[in-house]
Design a protein around this motif. Sequence first.
Motif, short mmCIF file in Angstrom:
data_model
loop_
_atom_site.label_atom_id
_atom_site.label_comp_id
_atom_site.label_asym_id
_atom_site.label_seq_id
_atom_site.Cartn_x
_atom_site.Cartn_y
_atom_site.Cartn_z
N GLU A 88 -3.01 3.70 -6.10
CA GLU A 88 -3.30 2.26 -6.15
C GLU A 88 -3.87 1.86 -7.51
O GLU A 88 -3.53 0.83 -8.06
CB GLU A 88 -4.27 1.87 -5.04
CG GLU A 88 -3.59 1.74 -3.69
CD GLU A 88 -4.57 1.47 -2.55
OE1 GLU A 88 -5.66 0.93 -2.81
OE2 GLU A 88 -4.24 1.82 -1.41
N GLY A 132 -6.78 -3.17 1.40
CA GLY A 132 -6.79 -2.25 2.54
C GLY A 132 -8.14 -2.12 3.21
O GLY A 132 -8.28 -1.42 4.18
N GLN A 184 0.82 -1.21 0.00
CA GLN A 184 0.00 0.00 0.00
C GLN A 184 0.86 1.27 0.00
O GLN A 184 1.71 1.44 0.88
CB GLN A 184 -0.85 0.04 1.27
CG GLN A 184 -2.32 0.10 0.99
CD GLN A 184 -2.86 -1.30 0.77
OE1 GLN A 184 -2.65 -2.14 1.61
NE2 GLN A 184 -3.53 -1.52 -0.33
#
Lengths: 455, 208
Positions: free
Chosen positions: B67, B87, B42
Amino acid sequence: MRKSLLFLIIFLSFVDNGYSQTSYKPLLLNKAGSDALNELLARKYKSLIPPKSDIDLEPLFKSTDVEIKHLVRNGDILFGDTLSNKLNAVAQKLVEVRPSLKGTFRVYVYKTTMPNAFTFPDGSILVTTGLLARLSSESQLAFVIGHELGHLIKKHPEQTLRKAKKIGKEFNLTTITGNSFKILMNYSQENEMEADAIGIELMNSAGFNYNEALTSLRKILLPDSSFKPSRIYIKKLFASPDFNVDSIRKKTNSDEENYVQPQEDDNSLNTHPELTKRLIALKELIAKLQTKSITVKNDSEDYVPIKYIARMENILASFTSGNHDESLYLSIHGLDLYPKNNFLILMISKNLLWLATYKENDNLQKALKENKNIYGGNFGEIEAFISTLSKSDLKTLTYSFIKNNYNSGDEELTFYMAYIAEFYLGSGISRIYYSKYMKEYAAGKYALFVENKLK
Amino acid sequence: MRKFLFILIAFLTFGCGGYIHIEKQEEFASQRSKMDKIIVLQPDFFVVKDGYNYKNSYCYKKEKIIEKSYARLSKRFGREMVMSSNGESIDPEYYNTVMRLKKEIMIASGIFDYQSDKSYEGKKTTLPLSTNLIISPDYNQLQKKYGSAYFSYSYFIESDGIFMLTVVADIFQSKIIYREAKRVHVSAKKDNLDRMLFNSYYSLFTDK
C-alpha cells in the motif's frame, strides 16, 4: 386514536410482513435492510437492540487475528444491518439472566455458504449465512448463539488457540497458528458438549423452545436435504424454442459418475464430535428441563424473513467467491421456492454467463465448487448438467434463459441481455452494443435500445 | 533511473526464471492517455504453503508495505494513484460497493489459470484481451465519488517465488481492460515488491 393505531399496526403486521419475495436488495452495512426484520425487532426485541454507537467494527478492527481482518476488509462481515441487529437481540435475550455477560460479546454475520459459527476470545461471535439459511425457527437460532456463548463462558476459544500455538511453536508449524478459523473449528468433544449444555440452559431461562436444539444440531451437522430442484423443474426453467433441454438431459442422466451422493459429513463439518453422542446428551438435558413444564411457543414464523435474507445472501456470497455452480444451484432452488423473483432470475443469468465464459476458455473446472457435500440434494445433477453441455449449447442455453426473462424491467438484467446477445451472436454485434451502451446507458435509454434491437 | 530499474527487474524476472504475460483490450492505447487518476483497491498478499493440511494465509504486513509503495509510484509516474480506503475506517459505501467491485474483478481476473500454465515460462508476451470480461454495470455510480473510471487491483501469491496479477477495470465500460500476470523467482522483500509494482505500472502507463 391509540387503539385504532394499535389495530392498524397489528393489521399491517399480519397483512404485509414488510418484505417481498419477488425481489431482493442485498443487505447494506450500517443501513436499515429488511422492513420485516425491523418490524420484528421493534415488536419483540425493542429493549434489546444495541444502541447505534455500539454497532461498529472497532473490536474486529482491533483484532490481532489476520483472518478476521481480511474478512472485515473484504466486506464479508455484516454489521449495523437488520440481520446483525436481530442476531444481537436474540443474544441479549439469552443473557438477560446473566447480566455479567452483557457487553462482553458481539454477534456478526459472516457471509459464506459454509454452515458454521465461530467464537473468538475477544467475544466476537460470527454466525454464517450458510447456517442461518439452514435453520427454521428463532429457537434454533437461539441454540446456535447460546452454544457459542457457552464456548465463550468456558473460555474454550482462548484455551484452544493457546494450545494450537504451543503445538505450532513446538513443531515449528508457523502456518497452523495463522488460521484461527481452522483451530476454532476443532474443539474437543468435551468442549462441544459443555457449550451445548450452556446453550440449553440459556434457552430455557430466556423462554426459547429448547426442544428445537435437537433440530438445530441436526441441521448444523448434516447436509441440507431441502435442496431438491426437480428435473422436471429444471426442464421447465430452461425450456426454450432456442434450446433442446431433452437432448441434454439424456446425456446428463447417463453420466452417473458426475452425481454427488449426499453424505453424512464433510470437511467443513467435521468440527463437531459425532452427532449421535451429542444428540443423546442433549436429549438427557432436555428431559431434565421438561420436568419444570415450561410452556414454549412456536417461533418459526418469525424466522421466515431471516431465512429468506440468508438464502439470498448465500447466493451473492457464492457468486462473489467465484463458485458459480453453487450460486446457480442456490438460485435455481430459490426460484423454485420464490417464483418470478427478479433477483434470482438475475443471479441465474449472471452465473450462467460466467459458467459459459469459463467453458469458452476451457477452464470450467475452475468455476466448480470443490466441496459439494454440504448439499444433500441434487447439487451434482445441476453441475453435471452444466458440465455435459458443449460450449455452444451452454451459450445457447444462457442466451435463451436471459432472453426469456429479460423483459422484467430490471436494467441490470438488460445489460446482461445485451452482453449475452453479443457473446452468443458474435463479435460484430458486440461493438454496436458496447458503443451504444457507452453513449446511452447513462440516460437510461440503453434498455429500450436493446429491447428494440432484439425484437 | 526508471530505465535502470526496468532493466533490473527484467533481469530478475528472466534471469531467475519466470514470465510476464500482458493482455489488454484493443483500444487500450487511447485509454492510457486518459488514465490521469487510478483508484487502487486494497492489495492482497497470500502465502501458500502445503504440507500442514493448511494452504492459504494472508500476510497483513506485506499488504501494508505494498500500500505504501503506491504513494511512491504515484509520484514517480506523475499520475494520481489513490487507495480506495485505508482499510481501517468504517465507510459503509466502501464495504457495500467497492468491496463487491473488488470481488467481481477477482472473478473476472481469475478466469485463466496463469499459475499452472507452463507455456508462459521465460517469456514476456503481450496479447489483446481475448475474452470480454464484464463486471456489473451498477458500479458506474462510483465514478462520481472517486473521480475516475479506472480501478486497479493487484494480488500477490508467495509460493516458489512471487506470482503477481494486476488488473485494471473500467467501470464506465463495465469491463476489464488490462491484465498482467507475472512470476518472479525472488523473495518477498520490500525492495523486490517495490520493483515488481513499479515494473507493472511502468508497463501499464508506457507500453514498454
